[in-house]
Design an enzyme around this catalytic site. Structure first.
Site, PDB file in Angstrom:
ATOM      1  N   GLU A 346       0.788  -1.227   0.000  1.00 45.24           N
ATOM      2  CA  GLU A 346       0.000   0.000   0.000  1.00 45.24           C
ATOM      3  C   GLU A 346       0.827   1.287   0.000  1.00 45.24           C
ATOM      4  O   GLU A 346       0.551   2.198   0.768  1.00 45.24           O
ATOM      5  CB  GLU A 346      -0.957  -0.011   1.207  1.00 45.24           C
ATOM      6  CG  GLU A 346      -1.917  -1.182   1.180  1.00 45.24           C
ATOM      7  CD  GLU A 346      -2.863  -1.244   2.380  1.00 45.24           C
ATOM      8  OE1 GLU A 346      -4.047  -1.541   2.154  1.00 45.24           O
ATOM      9  OE2 GLU A 346      -2.425  -1.003   3.522  1.00 45.24           O
TER      10      GLU A 346
HETATM   11  C1  ACM Z   1      -2.109  -5.533   3.940  1.00 46.88           C
HETATM   12  O1  ACM Z   1      -3.190  -6.001   4.310  1.00 46.88           O
HETATM   13  N1  ACM Z   1      -1.974  -4.240   3.745  1.00 46.88           N
HETATM   14  C2  ACM Z   1      -0.969  -6.398   3.717  1.00 46.88           C
END
Ligand code: ACM
Length: 546
Positions: A346
């Protein structure tokens, strides 16, 4: 002399009389979770008493013996003596690499007067003892304070031949969003071990808190381990997502805590995978050391999917790499496991966009876009890990485009099973941890009464059980994740994990063709929950879900 007719009548009668006996004898050996690969019933029972003796021809069985002894001391009030005595029954631990071919495998043979345990490694002996204890009254799992001592324990005769389907059988605990005490971390690990889970993925850093003492950078914990409203900047990282109503979640693990927990896990056949989540999810580190980790001329402004502003370490600053090299040096000394998890999930869109340092880097290295900058960052980190004799584990986002990373690294597929399959096609090692089946931060079912996240689909115990990771040799195993934004305390954390982790253990351990939901459901909601209850786990009370 009976006539033929008479004798067949008696034979039939005999069969009818013995059916219930067979059933009852058969029934209580089918209580083990995860379900063993092979269980054969025997005759009679072994009675464990104060007089029972044990013998061992290997130091590999030491942890297993200690584990059994601890539980006996706690719940029976005695320890087994070593030695043999023809008048009483005995437990034998044999090192037998000829008969036991697979790692972590064991053979447990229980007769009236003798229990024989064979394995070839520490984990095998440990799992044999765990299975043995699961065949005993659930009271054997009692924790301190449960009081009543039970002197004698009947164990049904049987033969178990067992080994795991996957080498990696993991659970992740996020101790950043909410801090969990050292004691809770140990409980979490112990309960994993009881169900033959063997990789504890410890999410130690994130935007909301840096939870690991690093001697070289004391502000990481002095500043970065405190979160939430009520603490003034710079002694606050990102305020709690939960707003003003909630208490500040502060705390971190000292290096002594870490060593203690690593040893505790090792005695239970568990390796610990530490995660330092970079370059995104790094607000706590950035607030502690802005000059090292950010470009002072960076005009970028962005938010992560969790709405945290400017939370990404700058890959154009040399000081970022020096910092990470030093952090990884200490992490490597603390955690003997050969892998370190570097996150990589992310990275917010727009990070580094207006950073002159990143623009200079792009020009110098001929990098065309943010993707290539990310690949450059992780290629360098991979070299740093190699220098410290560690391999990389990272979230699936790191394996994008033409990432040039070592072949022995492993990537976690969290967005879907398909994402894992795509990486397998690139000949990459994968751990399956798809949100739809294995994210224990999600609600069990859609209801206002249920704790947990709602951003994905609900994950019922049955859903977890239904997961089939697949058969490629690139699949190292499976793992469930407990993110803790909504797990505000230990009770909620327990509830979110159990009984789903019972299902996880079977997905990870038991051959696919031996798994049947209905049969598991019975075992889990019976003996499975009784064992959890004996040790005070605040589990979700029902395994049966429509
Ligand atoms: C995640 O759930 N951001 C690895």
């Amino acid at each position: 002399m009976h006539t033929n007719k008479e004798s067949s009548f008696f034979l039939i009668l005999l069969i009818f009389i013995s059916i219930p006996l067979f059933l009852s004898a058969g029934k209580n050996i089918h209580v083990i979770i995860p379900k063993p690969q092979k269980v054969l019933s025997g005759n009679g029972t072994f009675l464990m008493t104060k007089q029972t003796r044990y013998l061992s021809d290997t130091s590999l069985a030491q942890n297993a013996i200690a584990y059994l002894q601890n539980h006996l001391k706690q719940n029976a009030g005695y320890l087994l003596k070593r030695g043999s005595d023809s008048k009483v029954n005995t437990i034998h631990f044999h090192y037998d690499p000829k008969k036991i071919k697979k790692s972590e495998a064991y053979r447990l043979h229980i007769e009236k007067n003798k229990i024989s345990i064979k394995a070839r490694d520490k984990a095998g002996f440990f799992y044999a003892v765990v299975s043995l204890m699961q065949l005993m009254d659930p009271a054997i799992w009692g924790q301190k304070g449960s009081g009543r001592k039970q002197k004698n324990w009947t164990i049904p005769s049987c033969t178990i031949e067992d080994y795991p389907r996957f080498r990696w059988r993991g659970m992740m605990l996020d101790t950043s969003r909410n801090f969990f005490s050292k004691d809770y971390v140990k409980k979490f690990i112990d309960r994993m071990a009881q169900h033959k889970l063997n990789r504890f993925h410890w999410h130690l850093t994130d935007d909301e808190g840096w939870r690991l003492e690093i001697k070289r950078y004391p502000l990481l914990t002095k500043v970065g381990a405190k979160r939430g409203p009520g603490t003034k900047l710079p002694f606050s990282t990102y305020p709690a997502l939960r707003g003003q109503k909630n208490k500040v979640q502060s705390g971190y693990y000292t290096q002594n805590d870490i060593r203690e927990i690593v040893a505790y896990a090792k005695a239970r056949a568990i390796e610990i995978l530490p995660e330092i989540d970079i370059p995104g999810h790094a607000k706590a580190a950035i607030v502690a050391y802005p000059k090292l980790l950010q470009d002072p001329k960076d005009k970028s402004s962005y938010r992560s999917v969790q709405k945290v502003a400017n939370n990404t370490i700058n890959p154009g600053m040399e000081s970022s790499y020096v910092f990470l090299d030093n952090v990884i040096a200490e992490v490597s000394r603390l955690f003997p496991f050969g892998y370190i998890h570097l996150g990589g999930d992310e990275i917010p869109k727009g990070a580094w966009k207006r950073s002159p340092a990143v623009h200079r880097l792009m020009q110098k290295k001929g990098l065309k876009n943010a993707k290539e900058v990310q690949n450059y960052f992780f290629t360098r980190l991979d070299r740093i890990l190699a220098k410290h004799k560690r391999k990389m584990i990272a979230w699936q986002e790191v394996m994008q485009g033409k990432a040039k990373l070592r072949q022995n690294n492993i990537f976690m597929a969290w967005k879907s099973k398909k994402a894992g399959v795509r990486m397998i096609k690139k000949h990459r090692n994968v751990i399956m941890t798809p949100v739809q089946y294995l994210y224990f931060d999600q609600q069990y079912s859609r209801s206002k009464k249920e704790p947990g996240h709602t951003w994905s689909t609900p994950v019922s115990t049955q859903k977890t059980y239904a997961f089939n990771p697949g058969n490629s040799s690139y699949i190292r195993g499976v793992q469930a994740c407990l993110w803790t934004e909504t797990a505000l305390n230990e009770k909620i954390a327990d509830y979110l994990v159990w009984p789903r982790a019972l299902a996880l253990s079977e997905v990870a351990w038991t051959a696919q063709k031996k798994r049947h939901w209905k049969e598991f459901q019975k075992r889990a909601s019976g003996e499975g929950l009784k064992r959890l209850k004996a040790q005070g786990v605040h589990y979700r009370p029902v395994v049966p879900i429509r």
